[in-house]
Enzyme design. Structure first.
Site: not given
Length: 676
Positions: A33-34, A219-220, A250, A605
């Site tokens: 995503k980044t 973002d997020e 998430q 993770r």
């Protein structure tokens, strides 16, 4: 094809090149995503959009730094610096500093940190309830914060209070705000609320900023709270060029005001939206992702998606059942040593847990095995007593009415201003509705203090008045050095730390404040004391994440909430039990889906190896209780629970007879990796 698009997969490319109108990018864990956000910004510049018209906001300083660094590599540091890239809080600070009067703030307002907020809350509790407050200060502060994050005013909270406890919270909320206002302070939530209110109340400013930020990326997005969502909507209201990137799977921060319905209902809220799903995971093995997909598929409220591994096959996740938490800690150490023998370094390993109480036996076992570890969330440099003291003095230079800072340092070092004297000064400030600096002067003029207290108050008052008469600008380091000397803070260090080596270490921490001021002055175009303090305050707000992966040299211990956004080659998830994960509070409040998302975050993770453990019994507050494996373990293995397994029940049903889950066709029991 644009040079920026060559390394993207088709879905990422679609997200990058869809530049006009509202876009929802559902970015699964580890899906890049980044890269999408930064490449999209670079693509906009390549198409002729001025850098200053591009805005990207995120939630943590670390994420913002990473974004700026990547943009610098893509478009050059100068063009990257021209974009508006940062956190919601930092953007709001700039907005409020530029328009303080319009936002109802003093130009030199200060930002109080969490410890100072607790100090204010304790004062409010004493005023309202004496020593018999129905809530602990931290709990009351959390409730006030949640109300702010939902854009609920004290008046609205009072009007909608359902019981006496909620009425108490509403009254405390109102008094808390009044106290901050009198001190010319704001808290972190206020930065967002005031920024949101300023945009909504000033149409010309909103339109001007919306035209300036012509392409807004978030973002997020699943973590946005009420003020953040309102700010984004206000900026994109006219042009609708809003691209949000997030993952509803998430969404784990409802307890601090995040609302998952925003990302779930994005298409309804923004008609004509483009939705792009990023489902290729570049982090984890196929086996780890299969376990994650099976768990999260049990949630009903979600956008349908399924992660696919670009890494390929690997080791099956392992599940271990232990007799108790001591044996669980021993197992973790044995398995960590095995991982290290197989080639992992200590820095490759993370132990992620649900509650802050869990790591105690694990820490002991790691110490006995002489394994290096870092407990994330421990004391930072900013939390050290001497650093907090010196920064309180510095805040008083900018804002002499900051009561929390006065209370902290009035008698550090001792100058006759004990609790009785400060209570008298605060009483005058409250009763006569005076700023603290005027209350001090009133007490001196009217002889309300003892001789020793009056001498100490006058000396401190005069020092602050003299050194804080104007902004020091480029002379900031010299001014702060003079402040430390004038208040004789070295006496406080010598008083508190008789050991010479400890004293020297603590004094070095004081001098580091001057180093930070020098670094700031060197880099700032127009150094200002308030901006320096803003930067320090924002730095302490959300940077509790561990070092970059290449800098990790020890095992990382941290909560599951803190681990979101991180990745590790080897991950251990201890304590995956009913009433722990899912937590009993979630069972009571029927928020199991958020706990399932937390489990999903924990699983994803892990890059190469995932080890999960549970205990048959666990000590809780001095008494031992029996534990059941978490329902998530059975979901992860697509297995039915065995006979006799019992789900955690709400506390309200504690007296009801226990019943096992109804019999169903059984497939597999969860024991070890081979059952997955």
């Amino acid at each position: 094809m644009s040079r920026h698009l060559a390394s993207l997969n088709p879905q990422q490319r679609h997200a990058v090149t869809t530049t006009e109108g509202p876009v929802l990018v559902l970015a699964g864990a580890g899906s890049g995503k980044t890269r999408v956000i930064t490449t999209r910004a670079a693509y906009l510049l390549e198409r002729g959009v001025p850098a200053e018209n591009v805005m990207a906001v995120t939630f943590t300083n670390k994420a913002a730094r990473e974004m700026r660094a990547r943009l610098g590599k893509l478009v050059g540091k100068q063009r990257a610096a021209a974009m508006s890239v940062g956190t919601f809080h930092s953007w709001c600070v700039q907005l409020l500093r530029a328009h303080p009067e319009a936002a109802g703030l003093h130009p030199n307002f200060t930002i109080c940190d969490a410890a100072e907020q607790l100090s204010v809350v304790r004062g409010v509790q004493r005023e309202l309830h004496g020593t018999a407050s129905p809530l602990k200060p931290g709990s009351l502060l959390s409730r006030i914060s949640l109300l702010k994050n939902r854009l609920v005013s004290p008046e609205q909270a009072e009007d909608t209070a359902a019981d006496e406890l909620e009425r108490f919270v509403a009254r405390a909320y109102a008094r808390y705000n009044e106290t901050l206002s009198r001190q010319r302070c704001v808290d972190f939530d206020d930065l967002l609320v005031r920024g949101c209110q300023l945009l909504e109340s000033n149409e010309s400013l909103r339109a001007e900023l919306g035209a300036h930020h012509r392409y807004v990326m978030v973002d997020e997005y699943q973590d946005t709270n009420g003020p953040q969502d309102a700010i984004v909507n206000a900026l994109a209201r006219d042009h609708r060029n809003l691209c949000v990137v997030g993952d509803d799977d998430q969404a784990i921060y409802a307890w601090r005001g995040a609302d998952i319905t925003r990302i779930l209902a994005f298409e309804e809220r923004f008609p004509g939206s483009t939705v792009v799903r990023l489902e290729t995971n570049y982090r984890s093995t196929a086996e780890i992702l299969a376990a994650a997909n099976r768990v999260i598929a049990c949630n009903g409220e979600r956008h349908t998606k399924e992660l696919r591994s670009a890494v390929g096959p690997g080791e099956q996740p392992r599940i271990e059942s232990c007799p108790d938490e001591i044996e669980e800690a021993s197992f973790l150490v044995r398995d960590i040593l095995r991982s290290i023998r197989l080639g992992a370094s200590a820095g490759d390993i993370a132990i992620l847990y649900r509650t802050q109480q869990q790591p105690r036996p694990i820490e002991l076992a790691l110490r006995e095995a002489e394994l290096p570890y870092t407990l994330v969330g421990g004391m930072s440099w900013f939390d050290r007593k001497e650093v907090r003291d010196v920064l309180a003095y510095v805040r008083l230079l900018a804002n002499p009415d900051d009561e929390s800072s006065w209370l902290r340092v009035a008698n550090r070092p001792p100058r006759g201003l004990g609790k009785t004297s400060m209570d008298r000064i605060l009483a005058v400030a409250t009763e006569r509705d005076l700023p603290l600096s005027q209350a001090v002067q009133t007490c001196l003029d009217e002889g309300l203090l003892s001789r020793a207290a009056a001498d100490g108050a006058e000396d401190l008052h005069d020092t602050l008045a003299e050194l804080g008469v104007n902004d020091p600008g480029g002379d900031m380091v010299q001014r702060l050095g003079s402040l430390i000397d004038r208040v004789d803070y070295k006496v406080e260090v010598e008083r508190c730390y008789p050991d010479a080596s400890v004293r020297e270490d603590r004094w070095r921490a004081v001098l580091e404040v001057l180093d930070m001021a020098e670094n700031y002055v060197t880099r700032a175009k127009r150094p200002r004391l308030t901006e320096f303090l803003d930067r320090l305050s924002l730095a302490t707000n959300n940077d509790n994440t561990p070092d970059d992966p290449e800098e990790r040299t020890s095992i990382t211990l941290m909560t599951l909430h803190g681990a979101k956004g991180l990745e590790f080659p080897v991950v251990y998830l201890p304590g995956v039990e009913e009433a722990l994960l899912p937590h009993q509070r979630a069972v009571d409040e029927d928020t199991i889906e958020e706990e399932r998302r937390l489990m999903y975050v924990g699983i994803t993770r892990a890059r190469r190896r995932l080890v999960i453990s549970c205990a048959a019994s666990r000590s809780l507050y001095g008494s031992r209780r029996q534990s059941m494996p978490s329902r998530f373990l059975y979901e992860m293995a697509a297995a039915e629970p065995p006979e006799g397994w019992q789900a955690a029940r709400p506390r309200s049903e504690a007296s009801a007879p226990r019943r096992s889950k109804p019999d169903k066709p059984r497939r597999k029991r969860v024991r070890r990796a081979e059952s997955l």
